[in-house]
Scaffold this motif. Sequence first.
Motif, PDB file in Angstrom:
ATOM      1  N   ASP A   1      -4.060  -8.388  35.555  1.00  0.00           N
ATOM      2  CA  ASP A   1      -2.603  -8.236  35.436  1.00  0.00           C
ATOM      3  C   ASP A   1      -1.866  -9.547  35.151  1.00  0.00           C
ATOM      4  OD1 ASP A   1      -2.641  -5.471  35.774  1.00  0.00           O
ATOM      5  OD2 ASP A   1      -2.616  -5.659  37.962  1.00  0.00           O
ATOM      6  N   LYS A   2      -2.553 -10.498  34.528  1.00  0.00           N
ATOM      7  CA  LYS A   2      -1.896 -11.757  34.158  1.00  0.00           C
ATOM      8  C   LYS A   2      -1.020 -11.540  32.933  1.00  0.00           C
ATOM      9  CE  LYS A   2      -2.488 -16.493  32.634  1.00  0.00           C
ATOM     10  NZ  LYS A   2      -1.146 -16.762  32.987  1.00  0.00           N
ATOM     11  N   LYS A   3       0.262 -11.859  33.093  1.00  0.00           N
ATOM     12  CA  LYS A   3       1.204 -11.789  31.975  1.00  0.00           C
ATOM     13  C   LYS A   3       1.063 -13.067  31.147  1.00  0.00           C
ATOM     14  CE  LYS A   3       4.660  -8.859  34.155  1.00  0.00           C
ATOM     15  NZ  LYS A   3       4.860  -7.858  33.121  1.00  0.00           N
ATOM     16  N   HIS A   4       1.062 -12.931  29.839  1.00  0.00           N
ATOM     17  CA  HIS A   4       0.846 -14.073  28.962  1.00  0.00           C
ATOM     18  C   HIS A   4       2.120 -14.582  28.297  1.00  0.00           C
ATOM     19  CE1 HIS A   4      -3.501 -15.010  28.692  1.00  0.00           C
ATOM     20  NE2 HIS A   4      -3.514 -13.959  29.481  1.00  0.00           N
ATOM     21  N   GLY A   5       3.276 -14.173  28.782  1.00  0.00           N
ATOM     22  CA  GLY A   5       4.535 -14.627  28.205  1.00  0.00           C
ATOM     23  C   GLY A   5       4.727 -16.126  28.263  1.00  0.00           C
ATOM     24  N   ASP A   6       4.329 -16.755  29.378  1.00  0.00           N
ATOM     25  CA  ASP A   6       4.457 -18.210  29.493  1.00  0.00           C
ATOM     26  C   ASP A   6       3.664 -18.904  28.390  1.00  0.00           C
ATOM     27  OD1 ASP A   6       5.862 -17.658  31.804  1.00  0.00           O
ATOM     28  OD2 ASP A   6       4.515 -18.731  33.140  1.00  0.00           O
ATOM     29  N   VAL A   7       2.444 -18.423  28.174  1.00  0.00           N
ATOM     30  CA  VAL A   7       1.578 -19.004  27.149  1.00  0.00           C
ATOM     31  C   VAL A   7       2.210 -18.810  25.768  1.00  0.00           C
ATOM     32  CG1 VAL A   7      -0.693 -18.869  26.053  1.00  0.00           C
ATOM     33  CG2 VAL A   7      -0.498 -18.671  28.543  1.00  0.00           C
ATOM     34  N   ASP A   8       2.669 -17.613  25.495  1.00  0.00           N
ATOM     35  CA  ASP A   8       3.259 -17.313  24.190  1.00  0.00           C
ATOM     36  C   ASP A   8       4.479 -18.175  23.899  1.00  0.00           C
ATOM     37  OD1 ASP A   8       1.325 -15.358  23.782  1.00  0.00           O
ATOM     38  OD2 ASP A   8       2.611 -13.732  24.483  1.00  0.00           O
ATOM     39  N   VAL A   9       5.364 -18.305  24.861  1.00  0.00           N
ATOM     40  CA  VAL A   9       6.566 -19.121  24.657  1.00  0.00           C
ATOM     41  C   VAL A   9       6.187 -20.593  24.513  1.00  0.00           C
ATOM     42  CG1 VAL A   9       8.767 -19.874  25.663  1.00  0.00           C
ATOM     43  CG2 VAL A   9       8.107 -17.466  25.751  1.00  0.00           C
ATOM     44  N   ALA A  10       5.180 -21.029  25.253  1.00  0.00           N
ATOM     45  CA  ALA A  10       4.732 -22.423  25.135  1.00  0.00           C
ATOM     46  C   ALA A  10       4.189 -22.704  23.737  1.00  0.00           C
ATOM     47  CB  ALA A  10       3.677 -22.731  26.189  1.00  0.00           C
ATOM     48  N   ILE A  11       3.430 -21.777  23.184  1.00  0.00           N
ATOM     49  CA  ILE A  11       2.911 -21.958  21.824  1.00  0.00           C
ATOM     50  C   ILE A  11       4.077 -22.087  20.839  1.00  0.00           C
ATOM     51  CG2 ILE A  11       1.665 -20.840  19.933  1.00  0.00           C
ATOM     52  CD1 ILE A  11      -0.112 -19.527  22.153  1.00  0.00           C
ATOM     53  N   ALA A  12       5.028 -21.181  20.910  1.00  0.00           N
ATOM     54  CA  ALA A  12       6.171 -21.213  19.994  1.00  0.00           C
ATOM     55  C   ALA A  12       7.003 -22.481  20.185  1.00  0.00           C
ATOM     56  CB  ALA A  12       7.034 -19.966  20.190  1.00  0.00           C
ATOM     57  N   THR A  13       7.135 -22.916  21.430  1.00  0.00           N
ATOM     58  CA  THR A  13       7.920 -24.113  21.722  1.00  0.00           C
ATOM     59  C   THR A  13       7.244 -25.357  21.161  1.00  0.00           C
ATOM     60  OG1 THR A  13       8.862 -23.062  23.677  1.00  0.00           O
ATOM     61  CG2 THR A  13       8.996 -25.464  23.561  1.00  0.00           C
ATOM     62  N   GLU A  14       5.942 -25.421  21.232  1.00  0.00           N
ATOM     63  CA  GLU A  14       5.269 -26.580  20.648  1.00  0.00           C
ATOM     64  C   GLU A  14       5.311 -26.528  19.118  1.00  0.00           C
ATOM     65  OE1 GLU A  14       3.717 -30.399  20.787  1.00  0.00           O
ATOM     66  OE2 GLU A  14       4.877 -29.194  22.200  1.00  0.00           O
ATOM     67  N   HIS A  15       5.330 -25.329  18.551  1.00  0.00           N
ATOM     68  CA  HIS A  15       5.582 -25.222  17.107  1.00  0.00           C
ATOM     69  C   HIS A  15       6.932 -25.875  16.799  1.00  0.00           C
ATOM     70  CE1 HIS A  15       2.192 -22.594  16.464  1.00  0.00           C
ATOM     71  NE2 HIS A  15       2.602 -22.222  15.276  1.00  0.00           N
ATOM     72  N   LEU A  16       7.932 -25.601  17.629  1.00  0.00           N
ATOM     73  CA  LEU A  16       9.263 -26.183  17.481  1.00  0.00           C
ATOM     74  C   LEU A  16       9.173 -27.707  17.496  1.00  0.00           C
ATOM     75  CD1 LEU A  16      12.338 -25.081  19.627  1.00  0.00           C
ATOM     76  CD2 LEU A  16      11.910 -27.434  19.026  1.00  0.00           C
ATOM     77  N   CYS A  17       8.487 -28.249  18.489  1.00  0.00           N
ATOM     78  CA  CYS A  17       8.408 -29.704  18.645  1.00  0.00           C
ATOM     79  C   CYS A  17       7.668 -30.369  17.488  1.00  0.00           C
ATOM     80  CB  CYS A  17       7.748 -30.043  19.979  1.00  0.00           C
ATOM     81  SG  CYS A  17       8.739 -29.557  21.407  1.00  0.00           S
ATOM     82  N   LEU A  18       6.582 -29.771  17.046  1.00  0.00           N
ATOM     83  CA  LEU A  18       5.827 -30.353  15.926  1.00  0.00           C
ATOM     84  C   LEU A  18       6.605 -30.237  14.612  1.00  0.00           C
ATOM     85  CD1 LEU A  18       2.226 -29.211  16.854  1.00  0.00           C
ATOM     86  CD2 LEU A  18       3.152 -31.539  16.989  1.00  0.00           C
ATOM     87  N   ALA A  19       7.288 -29.124  14.405  1.00  0.00           N
ATOM     88  CA  ALA A  19       8.111 -28.971  13.198  1.00  0.00           C
ATOM     89  C   ALA A  19       9.242 -29.993  13.195  1.00  0.00           C
ATOM     90  CB  ALA A  19       8.660 -27.547  13.101  1.00  0.00           C
ATOM     91  N   ALA A  20       9.837 -30.228  14.351  1.00  0.00           N
ATOM     92  CA  ALA A  20      10.899 -31.233  14.452  1.00  0.00           C
ATOM     93  C   ALA A  20      10.349 -32.622  14.120  1.00  0.00           C
ATOM     94  CB  ALA A  20      11.515 -31.211  15.846  1.00  0.00           C
ATOM     95  N   THR A  21       9.171 -32.931  14.631  1.00  0.00           N
ATOM     96  CA  THR A  21       8.538 -34.223  14.337  1.00  0.00           C
ATOM     97  C   THR A  21       8.306 -34.369  12.844  1.00  0.00           C
ATOM     98  OG1 THR A  21       7.468 -34.255  16.511  1.00  0.00           O
ATOM     99  CG2 THR A  21       6.515 -35.679  14.806  1.00  0.00           C
ATOM    100  N   GLU A  22       7.836 -33.298  12.217  1.00  0.00           N
ATOM    101  CA  GLU A  22       7.604 -33.332  10.771  1.00  0.00           C
ATOM    102  C   GLU A  22       8.896 -33.643  10.020  1.00  0.00           C
ATOM    103  OE1 GLU A  22       5.896 -30.523   7.161  1.00  0.00           O
ATOM    104  OE2 GLU A  22       6.499 -29.584   9.041  1.00  0.00           O
ATOM    105  N   ARG A  23      10.027 -33.162  10.528  1.00  0.00           N
ATOM    106  CA  ARG A  23      11.335 -33.376   9.891  1.00  0.00           C
ATOM    107  C   ARG A  23      11.973 -34.703  10.304  1.00  0.00           C
ATOM    108  NH1 ARG A  23      13.141 -30.180   5.668  1.00  0.00           N
ATOM    109  NH2 ARG A  23      12.438 -28.076   5.974  1.00  0.00           N
ATOM    110  N   GLY A  24      11.249 -35.523  11.079  1.00  0.00           N
ATOM    111  CA  GLY A  24      11.783 -36.814  11.497  1.00  0.00           C
ATOM    112  C   GLY A  24      12.737 -36.727  12.669  1.00  0.00           C
ATOM    113  N   LEU A  25      12.674 -35.640  13.422  1.00  0.00           N
ATOM    114  CA  LEU A  25      13.550 -35.433  14.573  1.00  0.00           C
ATOM    115  C   LEU A  25      12.757 -35.543  15.878  1.00  0.00           C
ATOM    116  CD1 LEU A  25      15.443 -32.374  13.086  1.00  0.00           C
ATOM    117  CD2 LEU A  25      16.333 -34.702  13.314  1.00  0.00           C
ATOM    118  N   GLY A  26      13.481 -35.755  16.959  1.00  0.00           N
ATOM    119  CA  GLY A  26      12.855 -35.869  18.261  1.00  0.00           C
ATOM    120  C   GLY A  26      13.152 -34.678  19.145  1.00  0.00           C
ATOM    121  N   THR A  27      12.266 -34.467  20.104  1.00  0.00           N
ATOM    122  CA  THR A  27      12.398 -33.396  21.091  1.00  0.00           C
ATOM    123  C   THR A  27      11.849 -33.890  22.420  1.00  0.00           C
ATOM    124  OG1 THR A  27      10.208 -32.518  20.543  1.00  0.00           O
ATOM    125  CG2 THR A  27      12.101 -31.525  19.404  1.00  0.00           C
ATOM    126  N   CYS A  28      12.105 -33.117  23.453  1.00  0.00           N
ATOM    127  CA  CYS A  28      11.516 -33.379  24.766  1.00  0.00           C
ATOM    128  C   CYS A  28      11.485 -32.059  25.530  1.00  0.00           C
ATOM    129  CB  CYS A  28      12.343 -34.411  25.530  1.00  0.00           C
ATOM    130  SG  CYS A  28      11.639 -34.868  27.134  1.00  0.00           S
TER     131      CYS A  28
END
Length: 169
Positions: A91-118
């Motif tokens: 019964d482990k919900k995987h929402g945390d994992v899914d959102v973390a994957i999408a959030t790191e996509h956000l951070c890497l895409a921002a880096t590619e565009r020369g922007l910063g994140t935290c």
Amino acid sequence: MNILELSEKRFSARKYTAEPVAQSDLDYIMECVRLAPSAVNKQPWKFVIVRSEEAKQKLWRAYDREWFRTAPLYIVCMKNNNVCWTRSYDDKKHGDVDVAIATEHLCLAATERGLGTCWVCNYDTSVMNELFPSDEFETMAIIPLGHVAADCPHAEKKRKPMAEIVEEI
């Protein structure tokens, strides 16, 4: 940049310039987020872009740090607890994992565009629940997004050696 170069370049930026993020950059970043994988393709997420001064001031109540206030915008990453895939064996919900994957996509895409994140996860949850009341969605992270200031602190990246984190059987 390839993924290794992006991973090497990405860091937790804690000081931004006042320069606004271009809409084309934001659109690109959010398209990368939209394309992120999730368990059983449930896509149990919502991303709230916080750009107005009024909304930013409210958000600062949840995480009131001087550096945090320098970002021109924020993306609040939320998971839908009612939609995320649940593993039947435990019964482990995987929402945390899914959102973390999408959030790191956000951070890497921002880096590619020369922007910063935290990644900001040390926020006051009661304030976030007040700002984003929902029976379905839970805030997982706040990502400040912007042009990194020239004098932004940037520690050397320290990682464990490969031998400590990889095991072959």
